[in-house]
Design a protein around this motif. Structure first.
Motif, PDB file in Angstrom:
ATOM      1  N   SER A   1     102.288  54.204  11.807  1.00 29.34           N
ATOM      2  CA  SER A   1     100.870  53.958  11.542  1.00 29.34           C
ATOM      3  C   SER A   1     100.605  53.916  10.045  1.00 29.34           C
ATOM      4  O   SER A   1     101.349  54.514   9.253  1.00 29.34           O
ATOM      5  CB  SER A   1      99.995  55.034  12.203  1.00 29.34           C
ATOM      6  OG  SER A   1     100.241  56.294  11.613  1.00 29.34           O
ATOM      7  N   VAL A   2      99.520  53.227   9.672  1.00 30.77           N
ATOM      8  CA  VAL A   2      99.168  53.086   8.271  1.00 30.77           C
ATOM      9  C   VAL A   2      98.344  54.302   7.847  1.00 30.77           C
ATOM     10  O   VAL A   2      97.312  54.603   8.459  1.00 30.77           O
ATOM     11  CB  VAL A   2      98.353  51.801   8.032  1.00 30.77           C
ATOM     12  CG1 VAL A   2      98.074  51.627   6.533  1.00 30.77           C
ATOM     13  CG2 VAL A   2      99.084  50.589   8.592  1.00 30.77           C
TER      14      VAL A   2
ATOM     15  N   ALA B   1     105.539  48.320   2.855  1.00 32.72           N
ATOM     16  CA  ALA B   1     106.925  48.671   3.145  1.00 32.72           C
ATOM     17  C   ALA B   1     106.991  50.130   3.568  1.00 32.72           C
ATOM     18  O   ALA B   1     106.059  50.916   3.333  1.00 32.72           O
ATOM     19  CB  ALA B   1     107.809  48.431   1.920  1.00 32.72           C
ATOM     20  N   SER B   2     108.087  50.492   4.172  1.00 26.31           N
ATOM     21  CA  SER B   2     108.267  51.860   4.631  1.00 26.31           C
ATOM     22  C   SER B   2     108.316  52.824   3.458  1.00 26.31           C
ATOM     23  O   SER B   2     108.999  52.581   2.455  1.00 26.31           O
ATOM     24  CB  SER B   2     109.575  51.981   5.427  1.00 26.31           C
ATOM     25  OG  SER B   2     109.873  53.337   5.695  1.00 26.31           O
ATOM     26  N   GLY B   3     107.614  53.953   3.596  1.00 23.93           N
ATOM     27  CA  GLY B   3     107.721  55.026   2.630  1.00 23.93           C
ATOM     28  C   GLY B   3     108.741  56.063   3.040  1.00 23.93           C
ATOM     29  O   GLY B   3     108.929  57.065   2.339  1.00 23.93           O
TER      30      GLY B   3
ATOM     31  N   LEU C   1      94.876  52.422   4.170  1.00 18.99           N
ATOM     32  CA  LEU C   1      93.845  51.611   4.833  1.00 18.99           C
ATOM     33  C   LEU C   1      92.600  51.491   3.961  1.00 18.99           C
ATOM     34  O   LEU C   1      92.016  50.408   3.834  1.00 18.99           O
ATOM     35  CB  LEU C   1      93.486  52.218   6.175  1.00 18.99           C
ATOM     36  CG  LEU C   1      94.502  52.075   7.308  1.00 18.99           C
ATOM     37  CD1 LEU C   1      94.042  52.852   8.528  1.00 18.99           C
ATOM     38  CD2 LEU C   1      94.725  50.603   7.656  1.00 18.99           C
ATOM     39  N   ASP C   2      92.212  52.606   3.327  1.00 20.32           N
ATOM     40  CA  ASP C   2      91.030  52.575   2.465  1.00 20.32           C
ATOM     41  C   ASP C   2      91.234  51.631   1.286  1.00 20.32           C
ATOM     42  O   ASP C   2      90.322  50.877   0.921  1.00 20.32           O
ATOM     43  CB  ASP C   2      90.713  53.983   1.958  1.00 20.32           C
ATOM     44  CG  ASP C   2      90.200  54.906   3.062  1.00 20.32           C
ATOM     45  OD1 ASP C   2      89.812  54.393   4.132  1.00 20.32           O
ATOM     46  OD2 ASP C   2      90.199  56.134   2.844  1.00 20.32           O
ATOM     47  N   GLN C   3      92.417  51.673   0.702  1.00 20.10           N
ATOM     48  CA  GLN C   3      92.678  50.796  -0.443  1.00 20.10           C
ATOM     49  C   GLN C   3      92.725  49.331  -0.020  1.00 20.10           C
ATOM     50  O   GLN C   3      92.211  48.452  -0.712  1.00 20.10           O
ATOM     51  CB  GLN C   3      93.987  51.191  -1.133  1.00 20.10           C
ATOM     52  CG  GLN C   3      94.289  50.402  -2.395  1.00 20.10           C
ATOM     53  CD  GLN C   3      93.193  50.508  -3.430  1.00 20.10           C
ATOM     54  OE1 GLN C   3      92.534  51.543  -3.546  1.00 20.10           O
ATOM     55  NE2 GLN C   3      92.974  49.442  -4.172  1.00 20.10           N
TER      56      GLN C   3
ATOM     57  N   PRO D   1     105.958  47.472  15.296  1.00 21.80           N
ATOM     58  CA  PRO D   1     104.942  46.470  15.618  1.00 21.80           C
ATOM     59  C   PRO D   1     103.527  47.046  15.639  1.00 21.80           C
ATOM     60  O   PRO D   1     102.561  46.327  15.355  1.00 21.80           O
ATOM     61  CB  PRO D   1     105.371  45.978  17.003  1.00 21.80           C
ATOM     62  CG  PRO D   1     106.851  46.191  17.037  1.00 21.80           C
ATOM     63  CD  PRO D   1     107.077  47.450  16.255  1.00 21.80           C
ATOM     64  N   ALA D   2     103.380  48.325  15.951  1.00 24.93           N
ATOM     65  CA  ALA D   2     102.048  48.936  15.981  1.00 24.93           C
ATOM     66  C   ALA D   2     101.388  48.890  14.606  1.00 24.93           C
ATOM     67  O   ALA D   2     100.159  48.753  14.495  1.00 24.93           O
ATOM     68  CB  ALA D   2     102.142  50.383  16.460  1.00 24.93           C
ATOM     69  N   VAL D   3     102.181  48.980  13.542  1.00 18.46           N
ATOM     70  CA  VAL D   3     101.637  48.884  12.182  1.00 18.46           C
ATOM     71  C   VAL D   3     101.144  47.470  11.924  1.00 18.46           C
ATOM     72  O   VAL D   3     100.055  47.264  11.372  1.00 18.46           O
ATOM     73  CB  VAL D   3     102.702  49.294  11.144  1.00 18.46           C
ATOM     74  CG1 VAL D   3     102.227  48.980   9.733  1.00 18.46           C
ATOM     75  CG2 VAL D   3     103.024  50.771  11.274  1.00 18.46           C
ATOM     76  N   ALA D   4     101.925  46.484  12.329  1.00 15.39           N
ATOM     77  CA  ALA D   4     101.496  45.086  12.152  1.00 15.39           C
ATOM     78  C   ALA D   4     100.203  44.821  12.907  1.00 15.39           C
ATOM     79  O   ALA D   4      99.289  44.150  12.396  1.00 15.39           O
ATOM     80  CB  ALA D   4     102.597  44.145  12.624  1.00 15.39           C
ATOM     81  N   ALA D   5     100.093  45.369  14.118  1.00 11.91           N
ATOM     82  CA  ALA D   5      98.874  45.182  14.901  1.00 11.91           C
ATOM     83  C   ALA D   5      97.693  45.871  14.241  1.00 11.91           C
ATOM     84  O   ALA D   5      96.566  45.343  14.223  1.00 11.91           O
ATOM     85  CB  ALA D   5      99.087  45.719  16.314  1.00 11.91           C
TER      86      ALA D   5
END
Length: 414
Positions: A168-169, A139-141, A174-176, A196-200
């Motif tokens: 972006s993530v 979810a959005s921070g 991403l590491d977790q 959508p870039a985050v979903a991709a």
């Protein structure tokens, strides 16, 4: 030193008729206690310890409320004492109570935090699911609206909730995810919140997880959509109870998340300014089999008109309110985690901002542990509750900018 203490039911079996009352069975070194000595306060009565001794740091004092056990325990141990009430006008009816109090050591205070809200969410996620997990939520921070309903749902499913920026993530997240390798990642919120870039980016992770999005026309629609989804929302055959909180602010919904998770249900965001129930909410109640609503927050959060309308449409619609967000948090915890039930762990989070409680609430809910929203110190009533819960560990969610050293030292607000 501020002196305060035990409140609530004593451990004496009989509370009636001005008889002596025992304090709670549990107390904590360094946290205050104050418990009425007599069930019905009266003038001219004195308390006598006829055998044994009170815990060091605790005494019987007369306050504006009458006689009270009051003080801050300084030594751990088991204390066995007897108390009687000296009534000069009624000496033939003196009664005595035997009291047992276990004072536990001062809790260990730990902190769960990262360099920012994203790294903090990753560290909390690691505690929720240390190894692999089939499901994770994103979810959005940058805003709280879409994720408020997610905390309770994620806790019920014991799945981590991680935060992302809109575009972006973050690397820590991403590491977790790379450690937990969820087969399904659920994005909660529309494309304006999480692009959508985050979903991709998530779909392209090496193990190729399935990426789903829970979205809707607004925050209320997103909340309904998540709760209604049997696969990643509330599991089938959950509690007939549902919590309702305003979607316009975060504190009440965060306070409701852990109690909801403990009871196997969720938190629905509503328009608290409305005077009538949204028809789509009624459809959700019917679909989930809801027969009891718990409204969280006072009339400024959820209007009296809406409360009344809900009362006519659902069998039970009870409100837990308070003078501010901290009072609401304390009262809902008192209902869910009574002082007579000890807890091994308690969580504290800032009530001034949302990220730490948003993700930390998943861990607290999964562990069935209380989460209190606090200021830069402990309110008296929170300190009282903590003392009676007798936790061995108090975990602060967030870094020193969120919860300063005064909270770490369990300083009571003046």
């Amino acid at each position: 030193m501020l002196v305060s203490g035990w409140t609530g039911a004593p451990n004496a079996e009989d509370e009636g008729g001005g008889e002596p009352v025992c304090p709670y069975r549990l107390a904590t070194v360094g946290l205050p206690v104050a418990q009425p000595v007599e069930a019905i306060p009266s003038d001219g009565v004195e308390a006598l310890i006829t055998a044994g001794a009170l815990p060091p740091g605790v005494a019987v004092s007369r306050t504006e409320r009458g006689l009270e056990f009051i003080g801050v325990p300084t030594d751990a141990g088991a204390f066995d004492f007897s108390i009687s009430l000296d009534r000069p006008t009624d000496a033939d009816h003196a009664q005595e109570a035997r009291c047992l109090v276990d004072v536990v050591p001062r809790p260990t205070v730990t902190r769960l935090a990262g360099a920012d809200r994203y790294e903090s969410s990753a560290r909390v996620a690691r505690a929720v699911a240390p190894a692999t997990t089939p499901l994770a939520y994103i979810a959005s921070g940058e805003g709280f609206a879409d994720a408020l309903s997610t905390t309770a749902v994620a806790a019920v499913r014991k799945a981590p909730l991680l935060l992302t920026t809109s575009t972006s993530v973050p690397t820590a997240v991403l590491d977790q995810l790379g450690v937990q390798r969820p087969s399904t990642i659920v994005i909660v919120g529309g494309e304006n919140s999480v692009r959508p870039a985050v979903a991709a980016q998530l779909a392209a992770l090496p193990w190729r997880p399935s990426v789903r999005r829970i979205t809707g026309a607004d925050r209320f629609d997103v909340s309904r959509a998540l709760l209604r989804d049997n696969t990643v929302g509330l599991p089938p055959s959950t509690s007939p109870r549902l919590y309702l909180a305003s979607g316009s602010a975060f504190p009440d919904a965060l306070s409701a998340s852990v109690p909801a998770a403990v009871q196997g249900t969720g938190v629905l965001l509503v328009d608290g300014t409305a005077s009538r129930t949204d028809p789509e909410d009624l459809e959700l109640f019917q679909a989930l089999g809801v027969t009891e609503l718990r409204l969280v927050g006072g009339p400024a959060s959820i209007s009296d008109d809406l409360h009344e309308d809900l009362s006519h449409r659902v069998a039970v619609a009870q409100r837990t309110g308070g003078v501010d967000r901290y009072a609401v948090s304390r009262r809902i915890n008192q209902r869910t985690f009574p002082r007579t039930t000890p807890q091994s762990q308690v969580f504290l989070a800032s009530g001034a901002n949302f990220p730490d409680a948003l993700t930390g609430g998943v861990l607290a809910g999964a562990r069935r542990a209380p989460l209190f929203l606090v200021r830069d110190c402990l309110d008296r009533e929170v300190a009282l509750h903590l003392g009676a819960l007798a936790p061995s560990e108090i975990t602060l969610l967030g870094g020193p900018l969120s919860l300063p050293r005064s909270v770490e030292e369990l300083t009571i607000c003046s």
